[in-house]
Design an enzyme around this catalytic site. Structure first.
Site, PDB file in Angstrom:
ATOM      1  N   ASP A  31       0.861  -1.192   0.000  1.00 33.59           N
ATOM      2  CA  ASP A  31       0.000   0.000   0.000  1.00 33.59           C
ATOM      3  C   ASP A  31       0.892   1.235   0.000  1.00 33.59           C
ATOM      4  N   ILE A  58       1.831   0.569  -6.537  1.00 31.72           N
ATOM      5  CA  ILE A  58       1.565  -0.504  -7.516  1.00 31.72           C
ATOM      6  C   ILE A  58       2.080  -0.150  -8.907  1.00 31.72           C
ATOM      7  N   PHE A  79      -6.976  -4.355  -4.388  1.00 29.27           N
ATOM      8  CA  PHE A  79      -7.888  -3.295  -3.953  1.00 29.27           C
ATOM      9  C   PHE A  79      -7.352  -1.906  -4.302  1.00 29.27           C
ATOM     10  N   THR A 132     -16.102  -2.166  -9.186  1.00 28.48           N
ATOM     11  CA  THR A 132     -17.283  -1.476  -8.672  1.00 28.48           C
ATOM     12  C   THR A 132     -18.478  -1.618  -9.614  1.00 28.48           C
ATOM     13  N   ASP A 133     -19.672  -1.426  -9.074  1.00 23.95           N
ATOM     14  CA  ASP A 133     -20.870  -1.418  -9.929  1.00 23.95           C
ATOM     15  C   ASP A 133     -20.966  -0.128 -10.754  1.00 23.95           C
ATOM     16  N   GLU A 134     -20.135   0.882 -10.402  1.00 23.45           N
ATOM     17  CA  GLU A 134     -20.272   2.175 -11.087  1.00 23.45           C
ATOM     18  C   GLU A 134     -19.854   2.093 -12.556  1.00 23.45           C
ATOM     19  N   TYR A 158     -13.726   8.531 -12.131  1.00 24.78           N
ATOM     20  CA  TYR A 158     -13.455   7.357 -11.287  1.00 24.78           C
ATOM     21  C   TYR A 158     -13.963   6.087 -11.963  1.00 24.78           C
ATOM     22  N   SER A 161     -12.081   5.098 -15.060  1.00 28.03           N
ATOM     23  CA  SER A 161     -10.751   4.510 -14.808  1.00 28.03           C
ATOM     24  C   SER A 161     -10.889   3.076 -14.292  1.00 28.03           C
ATOM     25  N   LYS A 162     -11.915   2.814 -13.490  1.00 23.66           N
ATOM     26  CA  LYS A 162     -12.133   1.433 -13.024  1.00 23.66           C
ATOM     27  C   LYS A 162     -12.570   0.548 -14.198  1.00 23.66           C
ATOM     28  N   ASN A 187     -21.986  -0.050  -3.293  1.00 20.99           N
ATOM     29  CA  ASN A 187     -21.413   0.816  -2.242  1.00 20.99           C
ATOM     30  C   ASN A 187     -21.257   0.062  -0.926  1.00 20.99           C
ATOM     31  N   ASN A 188     -20.080   0.133  -0.363  1.00 19.19           N
ATOM     32  CA  ASN A 188     -19.805  -0.480   0.936  1.00 19.19           C
ATOM     33  C   ASN A 188     -19.939   0.547   2.060  1.00 19.19           C
ATOM     34  N   LYS A 197     -16.636   9.932   2.407  1.00 17.59           N
ATOM     35  CA  LYS A 197     -17.733   9.227   1.743  1.00 17.59           C
ATOM     36  C   LYS A 197     -19.028   9.446   2.541  1.00 17.59           C
ATOM     37  N   GLY A 292     -22.683  15.430 -13.212  1.00 16.38           N
ATOM     38  CA  GLY A 292     -22.777  14.081 -13.799  1.00 16.38           C
ATOM     39  C   GLY A 292     -23.224  13.019 -12.812  1.00 16.38           C
TER      40      GLY A 292
HETATM   41  P1  NAD Z   1      -9.803   3.466  -0.240  1.00 17.88           P
HETATM   42  O1  NAD Z   1      -9.651   4.743  -1.002  1.00 17.88           O
HETATM   43  O2  NAD Z   1     -10.323   3.495   1.148  1.00 17.88           O
HETATM   44  O3  NAD Z   1      -8.399   2.706  -0.172  1.00 17.88           O
HETATM   45  C1  NAD Z   1      -7.521   2.620  -1.264  1.00 17.88           C
HETATM   46  C2  NAD Z   1      -6.167   2.150  -0.750  1.00 17.88           C
HETATM   47  O4  NAD Z   1      -5.293   2.041  -1.875  1.00 17.88           O
HETATM   48  C3  NAD Z   1      -5.511   3.117   0.241  1.00 17.88           C
HETATM   49  O5  NAD Z   1      -4.995   2.395   1.338  1.00 17.88           O
HETATM   50  C4  NAD Z   1      -4.397   3.765  -0.577  1.00 17.88           C
HETATM   51  O6  NAD Z   1      -3.278   4.149   0.221  1.00 17.88           O
HETATM   52  C5  NAD Z   1      -4.049   2.655  -1.548  1.00 17.88           C
HETATM   53  N1  NAD Z   1      -3.445   3.175  -2.787  1.00 17.88           N
HETATM   54  C6  NAD Z   1      -3.908   4.202  -3.562  1.00 17.88           C
HETATM   55  N2  NAD Z   1      -3.084   4.392  -4.604  1.00 17.88           N
HETATM   56  C7  NAD Z   1      -2.094   3.450  -4.515  1.00 17.88           C
HETATM   57  C8  NAD Z   1      -0.969   3.117  -5.308  1.00 17.88           C
HETATM   58  N3  NAD Z   1      -0.687   3.810  -6.421  1.00 17.88           N
HETATM   59  N4  NAD Z   1      -0.203   2.085  -4.915  1.00 17.88           N
HETATM   60  C9  NAD Z   1      -0.470   1.383  -3.795  1.00 17.88           C
HETATM   61  N5  NAD Z   1      -1.521   1.658  -2.994  1.00 17.88           N
HETATM   62  C10 NAD Z   1      -2.336   2.678  -3.353  1.00 17.88           C
HETATM   63  O7  NAD Z   1     -10.693   2.544  -1.175  1.00 17.88           O
HETATM   64  P2  NAD Z   1     -11.773   1.447  -0.779  1.00 17.88           P
HETATM   65  O8  NAD Z   1     -13.084   2.091  -0.596  1.00 17.88           O
HETATM   66  O9  NAD Z   1     -11.235   0.567   0.290  1.00 17.88           O
HETATM   67  O10 NAD Z   1     -11.850   0.635  -2.164  1.00 17.88           O
HETATM   68  C11 NAD Z   1     -10.983  -0.464  -2.416  1.00 17.88           C
HETATM   69  C12 NAD Z   1     -11.282  -1.019  -3.787  1.00 17.88           C
HETATM   70  O11 NAD Z   1     -12.639  -1.439  -3.859  1.00 17.88           O
HETATM   71  C13 NAD Z   1     -11.102   0.007  -4.916  1.00 17.88           C
HETATM   72  O12 NAD Z   1     -10.504  -0.651  -6.012  1.00 17.88           O
HETATM   73  C14 NAD Z   1     -12.520   0.451  -5.226  1.00 17.88           C
HETATM   74  O13 NAD Z   1     -12.628   0.847  -6.586  1.00 17.88           O
HETATM   75  C15 NAD Z   1     -13.301  -0.813  -4.950  1.00 17.88           C
HETATM   76  N6  NAD Z   1     -14.703  -0.619  -4.531  1.00 17.88           N
HETATM   77  C16 NAD Z   1     -15.023   0.240  -3.534  1.00 17.88           C
HETATM   78  C17 NAD Z   1     -16.350   0.358  -3.122  1.00 17.88           C
HETATM   79  C18 NAD Z   1     -16.743   1.277  -1.984  1.00 17.88           C
HETATM   80  O14 NAD Z   1     -17.946   1.429  -1.711  1.00 17.88           O
HETATM   81  N7  NAD Z   1     -15.832   1.872  -1.253  1.00 17.88           N
HETATM   82  C19 NAD Z   1     -17.340  -0.386  -3.754  1.00 17.88           C
HETATM   83  C20 NAD Z   1     -16.972  -1.264  -4.771  1.00 17.88           C
HETATM   84  C21 NAD Z   1     -15.651  -1.386  -5.145  1.00 17.88           C
HETATM   85  P1  TYD Z   2     -20.135   8.394  -2.078  1.00 21.88           P
HETATM   86  O1  TYD Z   2     -20.049   7.879  -0.674  1.00 21.88           O
HETATM   87  O2  TYD Z   2     -19.166   9.433  -2.523  1.00 21.88           O
HETATM   88  O3  TYD Z   2     -20.121   7.123  -3.045  1.00 21.88           O
HETATM   89  P2  TYD Z   2     -20.395   7.022  -4.656  1.00 21.88           P
HETATM   90  O4  TYD Z   2     -20.422   8.369  -5.237  1.00 21.88           O
HETATM   91  O5  TYD Z   2     -19.199   6.224  -5.088  1.00 21.88           O
HETATM   92  O6  TYD Z   2     -21.694   6.292  -4.777  1.00 21.88           O
HETATM   93  O7  TYD Z   2     -21.590   8.976  -2.285  1.00 21.88           O
HETATM   94  C1  TYD Z   2     -22.746   8.190  -2.099  1.00 21.88           C
HETATM   95  C2  TYD Z   2     -23.940   9.018  -2.502  1.00 21.88           C
HETATM   96  O8  TYD Z   2     -24.076  10.107  -1.584  1.00 21.88           O
HETATM   97  C3  TYD Z   2     -23.786   9.645  -3.873  1.00 21.88           C
HETATM   98  O9  TYD Z   2     -25.067   9.644  -4.528  1.00 21.88           O
HETATM   99  C4  TYD Z   2     -23.354  11.080  -3.572  1.00 21.88           C
HETATM  100  C5  TYD Z   2     -24.029  11.361  -2.245  1.00 21.88           C
HETATM  101  N1  TYD Z   2     -23.304  12.310  -1.349  1.00 21.88           N
HETATM  102  C6  TYD Z   2     -23.985  13.405  -0.794  1.00 21.88           C
HETATM  103  O10 TYD Z   2     -25.192  13.617  -1.045  1.00 21.88           O
HETATM  104  N2  TYD Z   2     -23.287  14.244   0.019  1.00 21.88           N
HETATM  105  C7  TYD Z   2     -21.961  14.063   0.304  1.00 21.88           C
HETATM  106  O11 TYD Z   2     -21.367  14.888   1.039  1.00 21.88           O
HETATM  107  C8  TYD Z   2     -21.289  12.922  -0.248  1.00 21.88           C
HETATM  108  C9  TYD Z   2     -19.835  12.655   0.045  1.00 21.88           C
HETATM  109  C10 TYD Z   2     -21.998  12.066  -1.066  1.00 21.88           C
END
Ligand code: NAD
Ligand code: TYD
Length: 354
Positions: A31, A58, A79, A132-134, A158, A161-162, A187-188, A197, A292
């Site tokens: 990481d 990475i 991840f 991600t589902d996005e 985002y 790129s995914k 979304n987690n 988030k 968007g």
């Molecule tokens: P996060 O932003 O909390 O964590 C990302 C981690 O990656 C961090 O620890 C960061 O230091 C590390 N990182 C970033 N750039 C790096 C690099 N160049 N080299 C090495 N490490 C690097 O993200 P998250 O929410 O834990 O998401 C993890 C994965 O799951 C991502 O690929 C995301 O697209 C995917 N995902 C997230 C969600 C969600 O709801 N959070 C849902 C579906 C999928």
């Molecule tokens: P987010 O947690 O950023 O996840 P994602 O955009 O990847 O789904 O946002 C979840 C939803 O909440 C999204 O529809 C945007 C909205 N949102 C707000 O309304 N206010 C906020 O301050 C943030 C961060 C998100």
């Protein structure tokens, strides 16, 4: 052993903690520790020989080559990413760098390593890409939930790129035969979620007496999954998924943002009432919408249930209560991640509104 990337982030650290709690197999955790990575998430593993942390990027091909040569992991669980849609709107380049180039370098290193393996080790190797589902874009109010065959239509830097990284992973299977698996999750939420988030931001702002910034009309829908359920799904796919396949992971929990925020306010009213006796919902503030902004996401998770027998253990009601309680129990964690860089982000994104 397995190589995990991004294991100090939100989902990655939950995964590493679950892995070390439920198996004896060592984990190498690579990481870069960007603003989103926090080694403190893994404090409970200090002194355990099972978890080896490596700070690195990475995109660093030489480092990747060394890690594969030294540790010969049987699998990669990837991840590491830039993960925040709003940040991708302000600065898309980091998303292309890490999510596309980083995944490419990791695939290259994995391909070289796997290409040199023989027999059983070669058969068993897996590269699991966490997506991600996005990538599927946005749904209308009555559109059917995303399946694994829904065409990709990413709308933010985002998600684009995914989606690009998913395509590279797919191509490495089709062209080189690399045994890849891809999960596309909704979304987690849960412990160690960075407070940029929606869910952690609302909890943290509510407790700090700050506005709760809801974008647009608050009627956008997301499909929420408790993070530990995502981790169990990844472990199941790693164990039994078919190479080259993708698996959608979701919680069957579609909720409008405003309902999420109201639920959090109601839980806080119960668990830690405001000193003035008024409700936290009074802090809700509608702010300018995200450019968007995708209207609705919904995951059809029937394939992973049918083929691999995975189902979420938490309902939204049980998961959100645990999550709010975790933030109430861990104010030091929140304080530790609210660095100068975090405050700078909040100022840039919300101005005076949060
Ligand atoms: P996060 O932003 O909390 O964590 C990302 C981690 O990656 C961090 O620890 C960061 O230091 C590390 N990182 C970033 N750039 C790096 C690099 N160049 N080299 C090495 N490490 C690097 O993200 P998250 O929410 O834990 O998401 C993890 C994965 O799951 C991502 O690929 C995301 O697209 C995917 N995902 C997230 C969600 C969600 O709801 N959070 C849902 C579906 C999928
Ligand atoms: P987010 O947690 O950023 O996840 P994602 O955009 O990847 O789904 O946002 C979840 C939803 O909440 C999204 O529809 C945007 C909205 N949102 C707000 O309304 N206010 C906020 O301050 C943030 C961060 C998100």
């Amino acid at each position: 052993m397995i190589l995990v990337t991004g294991g100090a982030g939100f989902i990655g650290s939950n995964f590493v903690l679950q892995w070390c709690g439920q198996t004896d197999e060592p984990v190498i955790n690579l990481d870069a520790l960007t603003y989103a990575g926090n080694l403190g998430n893994l404090d409970s593993l200090k002194g355990s020989g099972q978890h080896v942390f490596v700070q690195g990027d990475i995109r660093d091909a030489a480092l990747l080559q060394r890690l594969f040569a030294e540790h010969s992991p049987r699998a990669v669980v990837h991840f590491a990413a830039e993960s925040h849609v709003d940040r991708s709107i302000h600065g898309p380049e980091a998303f292309v760098d890490t999510n596309v180039m980083g995944t490419f370098r990791l695939l290259e290193a994995a391909r070289t390593h796997w290409g040199a393996l023989q027999g059983e080790a070669k058969q068993a190797f897996r590269f699991l890409h966490v997506s991600t589902d996005e990538v599927y874009g946005t749904l209308g109010p009555n559109g059917p939930a995303f399946t694994e065959t829904t065409p990709y239509a990413p709308n933010s830097p985002y998600s684009a790129s995914k989606a690009s990284s998913d395509m590279l992973v797919r191509a490495y299977h089709h062209t080189y035969g690399l045994p890849v698996l891809t999960t596309n999750c909704s979304n987690n939420y849960g412990p160690y979620h960075f407070p940029e988030k929606l869910i952690p931001l609302m909890i943290v702002n509510a407790l700090a007496g700050k506005p709760l910034p809801v974008y647009g009309d608050g009627q956008q829908i997301r499909d929420w999954l408790y993070v530990e359920d995502h981790c169990t799904a990844i472990r199941r796919v790693l164990q039994a998924g078919t190479p080259g396949e993708t698996y959608n992971v979701g919680g069957w929990n579609e909720k409008a943002n405003i309902d999420i925020v109201r639920t959090i306010c109601a839980l806080l009213d119960e668990l830690q009432p405001r000193a003035d006796g008024r409700g936290y919902a009074e802090q809700i503030t509608y702010v300018q919408d995200r450019p968007g902004h995708d209207r609705r996401y919904a995951i059809d998770a029937r394939k992973i249930e049918r083929e691999l027998g995975w189902k979420p253990a938490e309902t939204f009601e049980t998961g959100i209560r645990k999550t709010v309680q975790w933030y109430l129990d861990n104010p030091e964690w929140v304080a530790s991640v609210q660095s100068g860089a975090y405050r700078e982000w909040v100022g840039k994104q919300y101005g005076g509104a949060a």
